[in-house]
Design an enzyme around this catalytic site. Structure first.
Site, mmCIF file in Angstrom:
data_model
loop_
_atom_site.group_PDB
_atom_site.id
_atom_site.type_symbol
_atom_site.label_atom_id
_atom_site.label_comp_id
_atom_site.label_asym_id
_atom_site.label_seq_id
_atom_site.Cartn_x
_atom_site.Cartn_y
_atom_site.Cartn_z
ATOM 1 N NE ARG A 84 105.865 63.987 37.940
ATOM 2 C CZ ARG A 84 107.271 63.977 37.835
ATOM 3 N NH1 ARG A 84 107.706 63.427 37.255
ATOM 4 N NH2 ARG A 84 108.060 64.052 39.382
ATOM 5 C CG HIS A 127 111.789 68.780 38.314
ATOM 6 N ND1 HIS A 127 110.738 67.302 38.432
ATOM 7 C CD2 HIS A 127 112.294 67.691 38.178
ATOM 8 C CE1 HIS A 127 111.766 66.502 37.449
ATOM 9 N NE2 HIS A 127 113.137 67.161 37.530
ATOM 10 C CD GLU A 172 114.497 61.568 39.432
ATOM 11 O OE1 GLU A 172 116.018 62.519 39.342
ATOM 12 O OE2 GLU A 172 114.308 61.355 38.575
ATOM 13 C CG ASN A 296 111.098 59.569 38.303
ATOM 14 O OD1 ASN A 296 109.026 60.105 38.099
ATOM 15 N ND2 ASN A 296 110.943 60.949 38.533
ATOM 16 C CE1 TYR A 298 113.923 58.724 32.047
ATOM 17 C CE2 TYR A 298 114.069 58.873 34.438
ATOM 18 C CZ TYR A 298 114.513 59.676 33.152
ATOM 19 O OH TYR A 298 113.367 60.014 33.140
ATOM 20 C CD GLU A 354 111.160 62.471 35.966
ATOM 21 O OE1 GLU A 354 112.071 62.031 35.797
ATOM 22 O OE2 GLU A 354 110.737 63.084 36.326
HETATM 23 O O1 IFM Z 1 115.928 65.083 32.979
HETATM 24 C C1 IFM Z 1 115.018 64.216 34.407
HETATM 25 C C2 IFM Z 1 114.524 64.597 35.300
HETATM 26 O O2 IFM Z 1 114.595 66.568 35.485
HETATM 27 C C3 IFM Z 1 113.695 63.850 36.551
HETATM 28 N N1 IFM Z 1 114.459 62.623 36.117
HETATM 29 C C4 IFM Z 1 115.206 61.508 35.217
HETATM 30 C C5 IFM Z 1 115.516 63.359 33.768
HETATM 31 C C6 IFM Z 1 116.510 62.448 32.849
HETATM 32 O O3 IFM Z 1 117.441 62.397 33.953
#
Ligand code: IFM
Length: 449
Positions: A84, A127, A172, A296, A298, A354
């Site tokens: 990706r 992006h 995002e 995504n 985290y 992500e």
């Molecule tokens: O590095 C970023 C990415 O560009 C977009 N999503 C979160 C990642 C970590 O912060």
């Protein structure tokens, strides 16, 4: 642990499930003045004192602009199914209305090389690297930018058609809109509640305008959009409404218009004085059907009302955090998937586009021990499995990131890669987390042989 473990009957073991690695253009490419590229808002932002840690910029980054061939060889070596990446808008349209053949060819070579090495190609159009010439006309605050995005989608998809396997319009939009135009922490550094909401609507409109163009030019590819999503939990029982609002603003605001054709009431009510002008027909455009959504993930958020009635996040001091300060919470990923499944009747398949952990890894004698990241991935891959078991249709998982790179306002001090990059020499070294990924994928490949 030298290999991520998966339950023996897991869908993630089948070859239909896509495992990949992800990057984005500005974070890895460098070569900002080469190949006819003109500045993006991030080139400008990085030059402003105090905006990016250590005064870092993406000028050189991982020098992927020159090292792309060896990087793709490395990706193949990991045994993943897909790569990706994102295309830099200012490489394709360096001036308003001018298509740059050299830019198209640069990505054409990358795509060709990926396919030659058996990798599927997932391309994100936006992006975060908006051409500066568009920012000079108001950027995402200007409705015209949504139409410019559609022109850009036309240029890319006309050239590449179905050779791109999966298209993503935006990565995002929450971050582009709110960090860029509301809180001023990202390019272009604008602060204003109304501005944030206006930018968010124009981004989503751009997504919607691009969708039919992508379908026309790449009828056999998949088309969708990627959201960051952070599930929220109440700090005490009294804080449920705070948690609900956090989720509404963080991801319902962006996903509802696509999947429900409306903005969420909680945000419409709370932000009444900041709302953008939504023209008749906009939501019909934005809610064009998508083939998938990317998520995504985290970390999670624990929310409460403070004494002023404002909503705030509460750091869980007893939990483990990564170097960037984000709580590690794999259960949050499973919960998020289940919540999405419950909220949207028409939820398309999900890709986890992500997921990853930041560290300050060091390479010692050719070895990078990133024990925390290894545990992070193990926990989150299991969380995906659990969500699948709970009935959520998840078709793929991408580690963020292939390699250490320019982490936006944090510059180079936060390393998200599963591959270590020595920025002095541009040497790449597989971290233990990459080796565990490779070993898991090797085992899977043998099973599927
Ligand atoms: O590095 C970023 C990415 O560009 C977009 N999503 C979160 C990642 C970590 O912060």
């Amino acid at each position: 642990m030298n290999k991520y473990q998966l339950p023996s009957d897991s869908k993630l073991r089948s070859k239909e499930f896509v495992f990949g690695v992800a990057t984005s253009a500005y974070q890895i490419e460098g070569g900002v003045k080469e190949g006819g590229r003109t500045p993006s808002i991030w080139d400008t932002f990085c030059k402003k004192p105090g905006k990016v840690d250590n005064g870092d910029s993406g000028d050189v980054a991982c020098d992927h602009y020159h090292l792309w061939k060896q990087d793709i060889e490395m990706i193949q070596g990991l045994g993943v199914d897909a790569y990706r990446l994102s295309i830099a808008w200012p490489r394709i349209l360096p001036q308003d209305g001018v298509v740059n053949q050299e830019g198209l060819e640069f990505y054409g070579e990358i795509i060709k090389e990926c396919h030659a090495r058996g990798l599927k190609v997932y391309v994100t159009l936006y992006h975060w690297d908006l051409p500066q010439y568009l920012e000079d006309k108001g950027g995402w605050l200007n409705r015209e930018t949504s139409y410019k995005f559609a022109e850009y989608a036309e240029a890319v998809s006309q050239y590449f058609g179905d050779t791109i396997d999966v298209y993503t319009t935006l990565n995002e939009p929450f971050v582009s809109a709110f960090l860029g135009y509301r809180w001023g922490e990202h390019a272009p550094g604008i602060k204003g509640e109304r501005e944030g909401y206006l930018a968010s609507h124009h981004l989503m409109l751009g997504h919607g305008l691009a969708m039919p163009i992508l379908r026309k030019n790449a009828p056999n590819a998949k088309h969708g959009v990627v959201f960051n999503a952070t599930p929220a939990y109440p700090f005490t029982e009294q804080d449920q409404a705070a948690a609900d609002y956090c989720e509404a603003e963080n991801y319902h605001w962006f996903i509802d218009p696509v999947l429900k054709g409306e903005y969420p009431q909680l945000v419409l009510d709370r932000q009444a004085s900041n709302l953008p002008m939504i023209l008749e027909g906009d939501l019909d455009i934005i809610s064009a059907p998508v083939d998938y959504i990317g998520i995504n993930y985290y970390t999670r958020n624990v929310a409460r009302f403070n004494e002023n009635g404002d909503i705030e996040s509460v750091k869980q001091t007893d939990a483990e955090h990564t170097y960037i300060g984000w709580e590690i919470n794999p259960q949050g990923l499973t919960d998020l998937m289940v919540r999405l499944n419950e909220r949207y009747d028409n939820l398309p398949p999900i890709y986890i586009t992500e997921n990853g952990a930041a560290g300050n890894d060091e390479c010692v004698n050719g070895v990078v021990e990133d024990e925390q990241r290894v545990r992070y991935f193990q926990g989150h891959i299991e969380a995906v499995h659990n969500a699948v078991e709970a009935g959520v249709k998840i078709d793929g998982y991408f580690a963020w990131s292939l390699m250490d790179n320019f982490e936006w306002a944090f510059g180079y001090c936060q390393r998200f890669g599963i591959v270590h990059v020595d920025y002095q020499t541009q040497k790449r070294t597989l971290k233990q987390s990459a080796i565990a990924y490779r070993n898991m994928l090797q085992e899977r490949a043998e099973e599927n042989r």
